[in-house]
Write a protein that holds these residues in place. Structure first.
Motif, PDB file in Angstrom:
ATOM      1  N   LEU A   1      -4.540   9.413   4.114  1.00 36.57           N
ATOM      2  CA  LEU A   1      -4.502  10.030   5.385  1.00 36.57           C
ATOM      3  C   LEU A   1      -4.354  11.408   5.431  1.00 36.57           C
TER       4      LEU A   1
ATOM      5  N   LEU B   1      -6.858  -1.654   7.217  1.00 31.55           N
ATOM      6  CA  LEU B   1      -5.841  -0.371   7.961  1.00 31.55           C
ATOM      7  C   LEU B   1      -5.975  -1.152   9.096  1.00 31.55           C
TER       8      LEU B   1
ATOM      9  N   ASP C   1      -2.710   4.550  -2.421  1.00 34.66           N
ATOM     10  CA  ASP C   1      -4.135   3.837  -2.615  1.00 34.66           C
ATOM     11  C   ASP C   1      -4.531   4.605  -0.615  1.00 34.66           C
ATOM     12  N   ILE C   2      -3.608   5.010  -0.330  1.00 29.42           N
ATOM     13  CA  ILE C   2      -5.083   5.455   0.951  1.00 29.42           C
ATOM     14  C   ILE C   2      -4.052   6.945   1.548  1.00 29.42           C
TER      15      ILE C   2
ATOM     16  N   GLN D   1      -9.363   4.348  -4.568  1.00 26.04           N
ATOM     17  CA  GLN D   1      -8.878   5.409  -3.288  1.00 26.04           C
ATOM     18  C   GLN D   1      -9.757   4.886  -1.602  1.00 26.04           C
ATOM     19  N   ILE D   2      -9.272   5.567  -0.841  1.00 20.26           N
ATOM     20  CA  ILE D   2      -9.646   5.373   0.865  1.00 20.26           C
ATOM     21  C   ILE D   2      -9.445   6.362   1.382  1.00 20.26           C
TER      22      ILE D   2
ATOM     23  N   LEU E   1       0.827  -1.208   0.245  1.00 23.78           N
ATOM     24  CA  LEU E   1      -0.063   0.090  -0.026  1.00 23.78           C
ATOM     25  C   LEU E   1       1.043   1.782   0.316  1.00 23.78           C
TER      26      LEU E   1
ATOM     27  N   LEU F   1     -13.019  -0.964   4.557  1.00 29.04           N
ATOM     28  CA  LEU F   1     -11.610  -0.195   5.657  1.00 29.04           C
ATOM     29  C   LEU F   1     -10.701  -0.892   7.330  1.00 29.04           C
TER      30      LEU F   1
ATOM     31  N   PHE G   1       0.880   5.344   0.645  1.00 27.67           N
ATOM     32  CA  PHE G   1       0.346   6.255   1.701  1.00 27.67           C
ATOM     33  C   PHE G   1       0.837   7.885   1.132  1.00 27.67           C
TER      34      PHE G   1
END
Length: 359
Positions: A78, A176, A75-76, A101-102, A4, A172, A6
């Motif tokens: 934050l 995570l 991908d993530i 994507q998150i 992943l 989710l 970030f």
């Protein structure tokens, strides 16, 4: 299996800690901040260190003030900015988002995920199918010693998290949960955003101590800044929060009960509880009107609670009073600038419709 990637948006104490934590675990991280001076300093340092209750260090693969660069291949995402920056971040990210994507707001405050989703779908017509989620609190208890060096003052074992809609929360956590073991899934974003009473404890005492702020007098915020009378104001405002939550069909703990649970205290009156809370001793006061205790907690805490309350027929006179007082002394219209029910996509919706929206 692909590792992943970030993007950490916001290079304050929380964002720098997040970048160091993930990089040390071997994840590719791109750290973004809109402040070019901060970015230049971090680019020179290269390595970010966290010390205190636990230690780690890491070198992000990229430290940048270019949001497109930070998002490229992530991908993530934050989001570790102050919560009043969420709307700006959502608008800026919209053109670069892609399916799968998150986006995790850390934290979301009151209605963060709702605001981001409303901007992406209704305002920007973003077609990317992304998961939007929020935590109820910053994952790390930390403060900045200097750029690139963050002190960890505590370890959080339980941080509430939920996706919007809640049906996305299992996915989710699948992604995570193994990376952040402190994340604890809850029923919906009403539990992450509306359960906390922090917004009650910050703007009211800060505004009630304006004379000290005007004279640049620092003081022990919780111990000296909150007198019995100010504590009664905070408690009255918290009763309004509880009434808004009940109108939404949400039974939540009062501020006093939450603090009792968090710190293992037994006092039943807010003033006495604060005076006996050793964890609050020595915490300094805001020294100017731009402090997040005033700006962030009015825009993203008090305003949305009062606005949603108005939609549901719940009276919030204490909240309304401090929105007006804050607007006068800060020279800005917090009610217009804050997270209103309309901006959250909740205008003219019944409690049943709101529940259906978040589930």
């Amino acid at each position: 299996m692909k590792k992943l990637r970030f993007a950490v948006l916001g290079a304050g104490a929380g964002g720098q800690t997040m970048a160091a934590f993930l990089t040390e675990k071997g994840y590719p991280v791109r750290l973004y901040d809109h402040n070019p001076t901060r970015i230049q300093q971090l680019q020179t340092l290269k390595t970010i260190r966290a010390t205190g209750k636990w230690t780690c260090q890491g070198t992000p693969e990229q430290i940048t003030d270019s949001l497109p660069q930070a998002l490229d291949g992530a991908d993530i995402i934050l989001v570790v900015t102050t919560t009043d920056a969420h709307s700006t971040i959502a608008r800026q990210c919209a053109p670069y988002l892609r399916d799968g994507q998150i986006i995790l707001l850390n934290p979301g405050h009151v209605g963060g995920a709702l605001e981001v989703r409303h901007i992406l779908l209704e305002e920007r017509a973003c077609s990317a199918r992304v998961i939007i989620a929020e935590t109820g609190d910053l994952m790390f208890a930390c403060r900045m010693v200097q750029e690139g060096e963050i002190f960890q003052s505590g370890i959080k074992q339980h941080v509430a998290v939920a996706a919007l809609p809640a049906s996305d929360t299992p996915r989710l956590m699948e992604v995570l949960g193994p990376i952040f073991p402190s994340l604890h899934p809850v029923g919906s974003i009403l539990e992450t955003g509306f359960e906390g009473g922090g917004a009650m404890l910050h703007p009211i005492p800060s505004l009630m101590n304006l004379n000290r702020m005007d004279r640049a007098q620092d003081y022990d915020y919780y111990i000296d800044g909150i007198t019995p009378s100010i504590a009664r104001l905070v408690s009255a405002c918290d009763c309004e929060r509880l009434a808004v939550c009940r109108a939404l069909g949400l039974e939540v703990s009062s501020l006093v009960v939450s603090l009792q649970k968090t710190y293992g205290l037994e006092q039943t009156e807010l003033y006495d509880l604060l005076q006996h809370n050793a964890a609050y001793r020595g915490l300094k006061s805001p020294m100017n009107l731009e402090h997040r205790f005033i700006i962030e907690d009015l825009l993203c805490g008090i305003v949305p609670l009062a606005s949603i309350g108005a939609e549901l027929g719940v009276e919030t006179p204490i909240m309304n009073a401090f929105i007006e007082i804050g607007s006068v002394v800060c020279g800005r219209d917090f009610r217009a600038q804050g997270r209103t029910a309309e901006k959250l996509g909740l205008s003219r919706k019944t409690p049943e419709q709101i529940q259906a929206l978040i589930r």
